[in-house]
Design a protein around this motif. Structure first.
Motif, PDB file in Angstrom:
ATOM      1  N   MET A   1       0.849  -1.170   0.000  1.00 45.58           N
ATOM      2  CA  MET A   1       0.000   0.000   0.000  1.00 45.58           C
ATOM      3  C   MET A   1       0.898   1.237   0.000  1.00 45.58           C
ATOM      4  O   MET A   1       1.787   1.346   0.839  1.00 45.58           O
ATOM      5  N   LEU A   2       0.658   2.153  -0.912  1.00 41.25           N
ATOM      6  CA  LEU A   2       1.428   3.388  -1.003  1.00 41.25           C
ATOM      7  C   LEU A   2       0.653   4.516  -0.331  1.00 41.25           C
ATOM      8  O   LEU A   2      -0.506   4.773  -0.667  1.00 41.25           O
ATOM      9  N   VAL A   3       1.307   5.210   0.613  1.00 43.64           N
ATOM     10  CA  VAL A   3       0.707   6.360   1.301  1.00 43.64           C
ATOM     11  C   VAL A   3       1.497   7.593   0.916  1.00 43.64           C
ATOM     12  O   VAL A   3       2.688   7.686   1.206  1.00 43.64           O
ATOM     13  N   GLU A   4       0.823   8.521   0.236  1.00 44.70           N
ATOM     14  CA  GLU A   4       1.489   9.733  -0.226  1.00 44.70           C
ATOM     15  C   GLU A   4       1.067  10.981   0.531  1.00 44.70           C
ATOM     16  O   GLU A   4       1.657  12.041   0.362  1.00 44.70           O
ATOM     17  N   ALA A  34       9.281   8.316  12.443  1.00 46.78           N
ATOM     18  CA  ALA A  34       8.175   9.241  12.173  1.00 46.78           C
ATOM     19  C   ALA A  34       8.638  10.487  11.422  1.00 46.78           C
ATOM     20  O   ALA A  34       7.832  11.189  10.822  1.00 46.78           O
ATOM     21  N   GLN A  35       9.928  10.766  11.447  1.00 45.86           N
ATOM     22  CA  GLN A  35      10.454  11.942  10.760  1.00 45.86           C
ATOM     23  C   GLN A  35      10.813  11.663   9.310  1.00 45.86           C
ATOM     24  O   GLN A  35      11.098  12.584   8.553  1.00 45.86           O
ATOM     25  N   LYS A  36      10.807  10.403   8.923  1.00 51.61           N
ATOM     26  CA  LYS A  36      11.200  10.048   7.553  1.00 51.61           C
ATOM     27  C   LYS A  36      10.022  10.256   6.603  1.00 51.61           C
ATOM     28  O   LYS A  36       8.888   9.938   6.937  1.00 51.61           O
ATOM     29  N   ASN A  37      10.313  10.761   5.420  1.00 48.77           N
ATOM     30  CA  ASN A  37       9.234  10.894   4.447  1.00 48.77           C
ATOM     31  C   ASN A  37       9.220   9.715   3.467  1.00 48.77           C
ATOM     32  O   ASN A  37       8.306   9.594   2.670  1.00 48.77           O
ATOM     33  N   ARG A  38      10.214   8.852   3.559  1.00 49.15           N
ATOM     34  CA  ARG A  38      10.250   7.609   2.776  1.00 49.15           C
ATOM     35  C   ARG A  38      10.530   6.465   3.737  1.00 49.15           C
ATOM     36  O   ARG A  38      11.528   6.468   4.458  1.00 49.15           O
ATOM     37  N   LEU A  39       9.637   5.473   3.730  1.00 47.55           N
ATOM     38  CA  LEU A  39       9.768   4.363   4.674  1.00 47.55           C
ATOM     39  C   LEU A  39       8.890   3.221   4.197  1.00 47.55           C
ATOM     40  O   LEU A  39       7.815   3.451   3.643  1.00 47.55           O
ATOM     41  N   ARG A  40       9.343   2.005   4.424  1.00 46.97           N
ATOM     42  CA  ARG A  40       8.546   0.810   4.128  1.00 46.97           C
ATOM     43  C   ARG A  40       8.502  -0.011   5.415  1.00 46.97           C
ATOM     44  O   ARG A  40       9.537  -0.358   5.975  1.00 46.97           O
ATOM     45  N   LYS A  41       7.278  -0.330   5.849  1.00 49.06           N
ATOM     46  CA  LYS A  41       7.125  -1.034   7.121  1.00 49.06           C
ATOM     47  C   LYS A  41       5.762  -1.737   7.148  1.00 49.06           C
ATOM     48  O   LYS A  41       4.834  -1.307   6.482  1.00 49.06           O
ATOM     49  N   HIS A  42       5.665  -2.781   7.971  1.00 50.22           N
ATOM     50  CA  HIS A  42       4.409  -3.509   8.128  1.00 50.22           C
ATOM     51  C   HIS A  42       3.632  -2.981   9.342  1.00 50.22           C
ATOM     52  O   HIS A  42       4.221  -2.639  10.363  1.00 50.22           O
ATOM     53  N   THR A  43       2.305  -2.989   9.204  1.00 46.55           N
ATOM     54  CA  THR A  43       1.436  -2.611  10.320  1.00 46.55           C
ATOM     55  C   THR A  43       1.353  -3.774  11.307  1.00 46.55           C
ATOM     56  O   THR A  43       1.857  -4.871  11.031  1.00 46.55           O
ATOM     57  N   VAL A  49       3.159  -1.139   4.261  1.00 47.49           N
ATOM     58  CA  VAL A  49       2.888   0.254   3.937  1.00 47.49           C
ATOM     59  C   VAL A  49       4.188   0.885   3.446  1.00 47.49           C
ATOM     60  O   VAL A  49       5.230   0.761   4.094  1.00 47.49           O
ATOM     61  N   ALA A  50       4.099   1.555   2.318  1.00 45.24           N
ATOM     62  CA  ALA A  50       5.232   2.316   1.796  1.00 45.24           C
ATOM     63  C   ALA A  50       4.867   3.797   1.902  1.00 45.24           C
ATOM     64  O   ALA A  50       3.889   4.240   1.305  1.00 45.24           O
ATOM     65  N   LEU A  51       5.621   4.533   2.695  1.00 52.23           N
ATOM     66  CA  LEU A  51       5.395   5.971   2.825  1.00 52.23           C
ATOM     67  C   LEU A  51       6.194   6.698   1.756  1.00 52.23           C
ATOM     68  O   LEU A  51       7.380   6.422   1.568  1.00 52.23           O
ATOM     69  N   SER A  52       5.542   7.632   1.101  1.00 49.31           N
ATOM     70  CA  SER A  52       6.199   8.495   0.129  1.00 49.31           C
ATOM     71  C   SER A  52       5.592   9.882   0.301  1.00 49.31           C
ATOM     72  O   SER A  52       4.812  10.356  -0.519  1.00 49.31           O
ATOM     73  N   LEU A  53       5.944  10.516   1.400  1.00 53.89           N
ATOM     74  CA  LEU A  53       5.391  11.825   1.751  1.00 53.89           C
ATOM     75  C   LEU A  53       6.232  12.931   1.129  1.00 53.89           C
ATOM     76  O   LEU A  53       7.416  12.730   0.839  1.00 53.89           O
ATOM     77  N   GLY A  54       5.636  14.082   0.959  1.00 50.14           N
ATOM     78  CA  GLY A  54       6.364  15.224   0.435  1.00 50.14           C
ATOM     79  C   GLY A  54       7.509  15.612   1.353  1.00 50.14           C
ATOM     80  O   GLY A  54       7.468  15.379   2.563  1.00 50.14           O
TER      81      GLY A  54
END
Length: 187
Positions: A1-4, A34-43, A49-54
């Motif tokens: 799952m990608l979270v942008e 929590a400070q990273k804008n790119r991260l891959r981790k399981h719930t 979940v793959a984080l790809s935040l601005g």
């Protein structure tokens, strides 16, 4: 799952009401993740979940990352606070002025030289564990500062005494990103 992007936060009344009757999965993050804008981790439930935040975006405890209206399922960030080194400065007042000043300056140099974020409240300095506890303890013992002692406590014991901007400094947010002398990566 990608979270942008973050959809909201559980502290917002609309989200609190919506999530009250929903199935909520948690993405457990430590204060530095929590400070990273790119991260891959399981719930907790095993969803990847793959984080790809601005750039510059940071997750806060309770941020809603996913919502499915039909199944009333959500994924919410849960930021876990790490340990904090508490530096007790109260005995400095009993030291001769020149000893107290020297110890305070040397403490500032020791903390600053390590690039450790810190908050001073009253006669205590709070420093989040940014490296292994043994390393931080060794740095403090090596300097052997007169009138200054330290201990380690869970972040949950400290946060109640801090203003919001102080909490961000110790436990996350853009203003507490660890400092580096390396050049910024080029995107």
């Amino acid at each position: 799952m990608l979270v942008e992007s973050v959809l909201g936060n559980v502290d917002e009344p609309a989200w609190a009401a919506r999530l009250d009757a929903a199935g909520v999965d948690r993405l457990l993050l430590d204060q530095w993740e929590a400070q990273k804008n790119r991260l891959r981790k399981h719930t907790r439930d095993g969803v990847e979940v793959a984080l790809s935040l601005g750039r510059g975006n940071r997750l806060r405890d309770g941020d809603v990352l996913y919502w499915d209206e039909r199944s009333t399922r959500a994924i919410v960030a849960q930021v876990q606070l790490g340990e904090v080194m508490v530096v007790d400065l109260s005995r400095l007042a009993k030291e001769p002025v020149e000893v107290g000043l020297r110890s305070a300056v040397e403490l500032g140099h020791a903390i600053g030289n390590q690039h450790w974020p810190a908050v001073v409240k009253g006669t205590r300095m709070y420093v989040p564990l940014t490296v292994d506890r043994k390393v931080m303890d060794s740095v403090m013992r090596t300097h052997d500062l007169s009138g200054i002692s330290h201990s380690f406590v869970p972040g949950t014991e400290v946060i109640a005494y801090l203003a919001p901007h102080e909490s961000r400094r110790l436990f996350g947010g853009a203003d507490s990103t660890p400092h580096s002398h390396l050049p910024e990566p080029v995107d």
